[in-house]
Write an enzyme that holds these catalytic residues in place. Structure first.
Site, PDB file in Angstrom:
ATOM      1  N   GLU A 533       0.807  -1.225   0.000  1.00  0.00           N
ATOM      2  CA  GLU A 533       0.000   0.000   0.000  1.00  0.00           C
ATOM      3  C   GLU A 533       0.840   1.276   0.000  1.00  0.00           C
ATOM      4  O   GLU A 533       0.506   2.248  -0.680  1.00  0.00           O
ATOM      5  CB  GLU A 533      -0.963   0.005   1.201  1.00  0.00           C
ATOM      6  CG  GLU A 533      -2.148  -0.945   1.062  1.00  0.00           C
ATOM      7  CD  GLU A 533      -1.793  -2.409   1.288  1.00  0.00           C
ATOM      8  OE1 GLU A 533      -0.662  -2.677   1.758  1.00  0.00           O
ATOM      9  OE2 GLU A 533      -2.630  -3.288   1.001  1.00  0.00           O
ATOM     10  N   HIS A 600     -12.136  -5.686   8.341  1.00  0.00           N
ATOM     11  CA  HIS A 600     -12.864  -5.337   7.110  1.00  0.00           C
ATOM     12  C   HIS A 600     -14.055  -4.441   7.415  1.00  0.00           C
ATOM     13  O   HIS A 600     -14.991  -4.364   6.648  1.00  0.00           O
ATOM     14  CB  HIS A 600     -13.348  -6.600   6.383  1.00  0.00           C
ATOM     15  CG  HIS A 600     -12.242  -7.434   5.847  1.00  0.00           C
ATOM     16  ND1 HIS A 600     -11.557  -8.335   6.613  1.00  0.00           N
ATOM     17  CD2 HIS A 600     -11.673  -7.489   4.617  1.00  0.00           C
ATOM     18  CE1 HIS A 600     -10.615  -8.933   5.880  1.00  0.00           C
ATOM     19  NE2 HIS A 600     -10.663  -8.424   4.666  1.00  0.00           N
TER      20      HIS A 600
END
Ligand SMILES: Cc1ncc(C[n+]2csc(CCOP(=O)(O)OP(=O)(O)O)c2C)c(N)n1
Length: 811
Positions: A533, A600
């Site tokens: 990322e 999540h």
């Protein structure tokens, strides 16, 4: 240079061929020598109190003049605070400007790197004209704007190198208006980093990414054996970065890196090495690592300490013996490039140049402040004449007069003291003094607080909205299909847009918002990346610095944390720290708020908005709004984060007939439901729950006004929310962040900034998620995050407090 170097290092080293060569070498020596003198003098300026902090490039001079020889117009540097000599050698910085940086001169003309916003040693060139439009970068020896965080220059470097690959491979970008960014991808990106900083994860992530992508990235490691006081044996396995990176070496047709080793004091070998390395990097588009060993640091790490505390006597002696300037001087003599007398003359002149530059920079810095001091003393004289506090004011004035080299704060302190003393007096002189202070407040906004966002015509909040239209037969589609169609339009309309991330290419994203777009537009436009990322964001920053409009995907909002440091330290403050001279208008696309389980379902919006001031943060409630934000941001020139609602991809929405064109404005709230009893402010996936709860409450006779803030940064620019509070006199903020997160931010905006407190009849409240991470399963979600039931209860409680008779206790 190559032929001439050959002449010197071939059989007859004493035969010096050409004057041109001699001049070039002596010029390198002069630049290196001046740079060293600047470091020495710079340290003295700090210790004498004229400058606040110094971090210098002493010991790295000779390696940098060598590197600079092969750095061409159009190339980019992403480096760190040791690179002053390189900046001098590429004619991107004068000695005077360097000293202006040391003093923190706030005039961009005088201090072109950061306008005094960063401490000295943080370099950068101007990619933009004053109106925010691009310069022709192929005519500039570009340097991306430095930051202090070790190794954080690496992710951006990946993008800068990657841009060459895409300018080379995408012929659509080899014509106007893109020719000002690249000459068919012929440019390379030079990175510099200290040996100790290679211990950072960002370094390894970037090295691997560049190796995978085979991009023209040339990294120089300045190895001076230490990271402040900590030696290599605590930093690097085998105490050698080139040794441990050997597995990256390309061989037998297997792609990888070309790795070189050289020594920081050996001018000739440095030149040869850079010549070879750059030829491979530029010619073959292969990443290269140059491990520059045996580098010194004659004055220690910075002005904050002395290296005698941690370097052994042997090391200190070695640093003296292998000082690169001393060694280059010996080499000049051995090779009869100049006589001792000639070199002494050059050195005398160089010393004088540095002294002159320092004096000129100081004069430039202090003169306007001295003028202001005089101006204020004259104003104080006038105030004295009409004041009852003559003696005290005269004392304040005398104290100010005694400060020979004041800073502005000294002057403001004096002015404020006098204004406080005379607060009950009404003379015209006092008014003038007050006006002076107010004008300074405005001037300081420009000096220290401008350019957090773009001040150009292309500021994204200036983009005119275009309403979504729904002409013809209503067409319903899953949210992800609507997005896909919008991205299709974007890719067709803007050849400079590239979209990438984990799983974004071949399968078109885990939620398929990019389905089939790689097949349609090719791998140079829509592509997969590794799981990394921080360098996905760095890649985007580097690409954007070179004219691309990247859309970088972070697969889930929870993983933005991996990139948060780069987003915060590099992207968010880019325009600010260059005072508008560089921009990286990237879009970060991600999805979050609510799905399943701890990793999540996060919605850490407080963390995000507090660390990303300088980036717009869009929190669309559905995919139509999300698409509208993408279209708006692309019409501006600034970075934005768009957080799609994870649980909305499969929900049906009506597809606008002007898909790809409609634009949702930034900083404009939307009232989803009008009501008179209470204002409920929310965003993202909570909007749906709020509407559900409002319906339930309607049955109880409670009329809720639901407002979607739509963008957290900027926030409700025209202050619409307080208008609603004026009507309802009650306020509830709902979100999925932790208590005191983004809901507290919204409360501060509405109650304090918009003055909402004046209109409240009940205590304003927030309803957020629990402080812990959201638990797994639907029941876990129900007990972790606000539900429609919770919203109902919170609204009801506020109403019950105001009118207990009509709204009796339920539970
Ligand atoms: C992320 C981060 N951690 C710590 C620091 C503090 N720091 C500044 S420079 C430095 C040492 C860097 O050493 P090296 O990479 O070898 O470069 P050198 O200064 O020796 O050229 C440290 C620890 C920082 N600026 N950033």
């Amino acid at each position: 240079m190559s032929k001439l170097i050959d002449t010197i290092f071939a059989k007859e080293p004493k035969k010096i061929a050409k004057q041109e060569f001699v001049n070039e070498v002596l010029n390198d020596y002069r630049v290196a020598f001046e740079s060293r003198e600047a470091s020495l003098l710079g340290r003295r300026e700090v210790l004498s109190g004229k400058a606040k902090f110094g971090i210098f490039g002493d010991g790295k001079e000779v390696a940098q003049v060598a590197m600079a020889k092969y750095f061409k117009e159009g190339d980019f540097r992403s480096g760190y605070y040791r690179d002053q000599t390189f900046m001098f050698a590429t004619n991107n910085l004068t000695l005077q400007q360097w000293f202006a940086g040391l003093y923190g001169h706030t005039d961009l003309e005088k201090e072109p790197m950061t306008a005094g916003r960063q401490m000295g040693g943080h370099f950068g060139t101007h990619s933009l004209n004053p109106d925010g439009t691009w310069k022709d970068l192929t005519k500039i020896k570009n340097s991306s704007a430095d930051i202090s965080c070790t190794a954080a220059q690496m992710p951006r470097l990946v993008g800068l190198a990657m841009a060459s690959k895409y300018y080379k491979e995408n012929t659509e970008l080899q014509k106007e208006p893109f020719t000002k960014f690249s000459n068919k991808g012929n440019e390379i990106a030079f990175g510099t980093i200290g040996d100790a900083s290679t211990s950072e994860g960002l370094f390894f992530e970037a090295i691997n990414a560049a190796g995978v992508m085979q991009i023209p990235m040339l990294v120089s490691v300045w190895d001076d054996d230490h990271g402040i006081s900590v030696p290599k044996r605590y930093q690097t396995t085998k105490e050698s970065i080139s040794e441990i990176l050997k597995g990256f070496q390309r061989e037998n047709g297997v792609k990888g890196y070309e790795i070189f080793k050289t020594k920081g004091w050996n001018y000739a070998h440095l030149c040869e090495t850079y010549e070879k390395a750059v030829a491979i990097c530029r010619g073959e588009h292969v990443p290269v690592l140059i491990h520059v060993e045996e580098v010194t640091q004659p004055q220690g790490h910075s002005t904050s300490g002395s290296h005698e505390r941690y370097k052994s006597a042997e090391r200190l002696q070695w640093e003296l013996d292998f000082d690169p300037i001393k060694k280059m001087r010996e080499w000049l003599l051995e090779n009869h490039i100049a006589t001792d007398t000639e070199i002494k003359k050059l050195e005398e002149q160089a010393k004088q140049n540095v002294i002159d530059a320092k004096n000129a920079a100081w004069k430039d810095y202090i003169t306007p402040i001295l003028l202001q001091k005089q101006e204020v003393m004259d104003l104080l004289d006038a105030v004295v004449l009409e004041s009852a506090n003559k003696e005290q004011i005269t004392n304040i004035k005398n104290e100010l007069a005694a400060i020979k080299e004041p800073i502005r704060k000294d002057i403001y302190n004096a002015v404020k003291k006098v204004l406080r003393l005379t607060r009950t007096e009404h003379s015209s002189a006092r008014t003038e003094l007050n006006n002076w202070l107010n004008e300074e407040r405005v001037a300081n906004l420009d000096r220290y607080s401008s350019h957090l966002y773009s001040e150009s015509e292309m500021n994204a909040t200036r983009v005119a909205p275009i309403k979504a239209e729904f002409a013809g037969e209503p067409k319903m589609a899953d949210g992800r299909v609507l997005l896909r169609e919008n991205f299709d339009h974007i890719l067709g309309k803007y050849p400079e847009v590239v979209i990438f991330g984990e799983d974004s290419g071949k399968i078109g994203g885990v939620n398929q918002g990019l389905e089939d777009l790689q097949a349609k537009y090719g791998e140079v436009r829509v592509f997969d990346t590794g799981i990394r990322e921080a360098t996905i964001i760095g890649q985007a920053i580097g690409l954007a610095l070179r004219g691309f409009r990247p859309i970088a995907e972070i697969q889930y909002l929870d993983y933005l944390l991996y990139a948060l440091q780069i987003l915060s330290d590099d992207l968010a403050c880019l325009q600010y720290r260059t005072k508008g001279m560089q921009k990286a208008p990237i879009i970060i696309r991600t999805r979050g708020h609510r799905l399943e389980g701890i990793f999540h379902s996060g919605s850490p919006m407080g963390m995000i908005i507090n660390s990303l001031r300088g980036i717009y943060v869009c929190v669309p409630r559905n995919m139509t709004q999300a698409a509208g934000f993408y279209n708006t941001v692309l019409a501006g020139d600034e970075p934005a984060l768009v957080i799609e609602s994870l649980n909305s991809y499969r929900l049906k929405e009506q597809v606008p007939s002007n898909i790809g064109e409609f634009r949702v404005p930034l900083g404009v709230v939307e009232t989803l439901r009008e009501g008179k009893d209470i204002t409920l402010v929310t965003y993202g996936s909570c909007c749906k729950l709020a509407m559900e709860a409002a319906k339930m409450l309607e049955e109880e006779g409670i009329d809720v006004e639901v407002i979607d803030v739509q963008t957290l940064l900027p926030f409700d620019l025209s202050k619409q929310i307080v208008e609603s509070v004026k009507k309802t006199n009650r306020l509830l903020v709902v979100d999925e962040d932790v208590p005191g997160g983004a809901s507290a931010y919204i409360l501060q905006k509405v109650v304090e900034e918009q003055g909402g407190y004046q209109y409240l009849d009940s205590m304003p409240k927030t309803l957020s998620a629990k402080a812990h991470r959201p638990a797994y399963t639907t029941d876990g979600d129900y007990s972790s995050k606000p539900s429609a039931d919770d919203i109902y209860d919170s609204v009801y409680d506020i109403m019950r407090e105001a009118d207990p008779e009509n709204f009796p206790r339920i539970y």
